[in-house]
Scaffold this motif. Structure first.
Motif, PDB file in Angstrom:
ATOM      1  N   TRP A  33      -1.100 103.803  67.813  1.00 17.33           N
ATOM      2  CA  TRP A  33      -1.123 104.378  66.478  1.00 17.33           C
ATOM      3  C   TRP A  33      -2.438 103.933  65.853  1.00 17.33           C
ATOM      4  CZ3 TRP A  33       3.208 102.795  68.966  1.00 17.33           C
ATOM      5  CH2 TRP A  33       4.235 103.735  69.088  1.00 17.33           C
ATOM      6  N   TYR A  86      -5.915  99.806  65.379  1.00 17.87           N
ATOM      7  CA  TYR A  86      -4.970 100.426  66.305  1.00 17.87           C
ATOM      8  C   TYR A  86      -3.910  99.410  66.684  1.00 17.87           C
ATOM      9  CZ  TYR A  86      -8.303  98.136  69.414  1.00 17.87           C
ATOM     10  OH  TYR A  86      -9.136  97.221  70.000  1.00 17.87           O
ATOM     11  N   THR A 124      -1.978 109.409  66.412  1.00 19.21           N
ATOM     12  CA  THR A 124      -1.467 108.750  67.606  1.00 19.21           C
ATOM     13  C   THR A 124      -2.307 109.183  68.801  1.00 19.21           C
ATOM     14  OG1 THR A 124       0.142 110.488  68.043  1.00 19.21           O
ATOM     15  CG2 THR A 124       0.910 108.617  66.762  1.00 19.21           C
ATOM     16  N   GLY A 176      -0.100  99.443  69.308  1.00 19.67           N
ATOM     17  CA  GLY A 176       0.706 100.302  70.158  1.00 19.67           C
ATOM     18  C   GLY A 176       1.604  99.549  71.102  1.00 19.67           C
ATOM     19  N   SER A 181      -4.299 108.821  59.758  1.00 16.38           N
ATOM     20  CA  SER A 181      -3.426 108.162  60.735  1.00 16.38           C
ATOM     21  C   SER A 181      -3.183 109.135  61.872  1.00 16.38           C
ATOM     22  CB  SER A 181      -2.083 107.776  60.111  1.00 16.38           C
ATOM     23  OG  SER A 181      -2.276 106.807  59.114  1.00 16.38           O
TER      24      SER A 181
END
Length: 190
Positions: free
Chosen positions: A128, A99, A145, A101, A143
Motif C-alpha cells: 500500500w 509504503y 496499491t 505491505g 494512495s
C-alpha cells in the motif's frame, strides 16, 4: 560451606540446560525481522512522473520450516524515504513516498557448516503506497496499491541457542515501485 554448594548447583544446572538446548533439534517455528537501507524507483501510473531516491526499510516475519532446508514465510514490510529523499523531494514531482505491505514467500537455506549458511527467499507481496504528487503547482495526496515479486538472498550465522543473525539483499520489482535494499536481521526460534 553450604553456601558455596548452592551457587555451584545453580550454575551447573544452568550450564546443563544450555548445553542440552544447544544440541537439541532446531525448532521448525521462528520469528524474525530486519532493518535495511537501499534505493527505490517509483513511477506513477497516471502521470508518468519518476522518482529515484534512497529508502529505509523494515521487515518482520514468521517462518515455518518444512524440512531442514526448505520453509515458508509470511511477513510485513514497511519503508519510507531516507536521508537523500529530503534533497530529491526538492526537484521531484513525487514527495513523501511511504509504503507498507504483506508478503508470502518460500525459503531455502544451504548450510556451509554448523554455524554459517546461505539462504534465498522468493514470493509475492502487496504494498500500500502513499505519496504527495505535485501537478501544475498543486499538491495532492495519493494512495495506491501495488503487487508483484519479492526476493532476497543472504548469509546467516547461527548461535548455540538457535538465534541467527543475517545480512541480505532484497529486490522487490512491482508495477509502479521497485525496491532494492541491504538489510541486517535477527531470527529467534519459538
Amino acid at each position: 560451606m553450604p553456601t558455596l554448594r548452592f551457587p555451584t548447583l545453580v550454575c551447573s544446572s544452568f550450564a546443563l540446560l544450555l548445553s542440552h538446548h544447544a544440541h537439541s533439534q532446531e525448532s521448525a517455528h521462528s520469528i524474525g525481522g530486519s532493518l535495511g537501507y537501499g534505493f527505490h524507483e517509483f513511477e506513477t501510473a497516471d502521470n508518468g512522473s519518476r522518482n529515484f531516491s534512497d529508502s529505509i526499510t523494515a521487515d518482520i516475519y514468521y517462518r515455518y520450516m518444512l524440512s531442514s532446508h526448505f520453509g515458508i514465510e509470511t511477513g510485513a514490510t514497511t519503508g519510507s524515504g531516507g536521508t537523500f529523499s529530503i534533497l530529491s523531494d526538492i526537484w521531484a514531482d513525487v514527495k513523501k513516498l511511504q509504503y507498507q505491505g504483506l508478503r508470502a514467500s518460500a525459503y531455502g537455506q544451504l548450510p556451509l557448516n554448523h554455524r554459517h549458511s546461505l539462504f534465498a527467499k522468493a514470493g509475492i507481496t502487496q504494498q500500500w503506497i502513499k505519496y504527495d504528487l505535485k501537478i501544475d503547482d498543486e499538491r495532492r495526496k495519493v494512495s495506491d496499491t501495488d503487487r508483484g515479486f519479492y526476493g532476497s538472498v543472504g548469509w546467516q550465522f547461527r548461535f548455540n541457542n538457535g538465534m541467527k543473525i543475517s545480512a541480505e539483499y532484497q529486490h522487490v520489482p512491482l508495477t509502479q515501485l521497485t525496491l532494492r535494499s541491504y538489510n541486517v536481521g535477527i531470527n529467534w526460534p519459538i
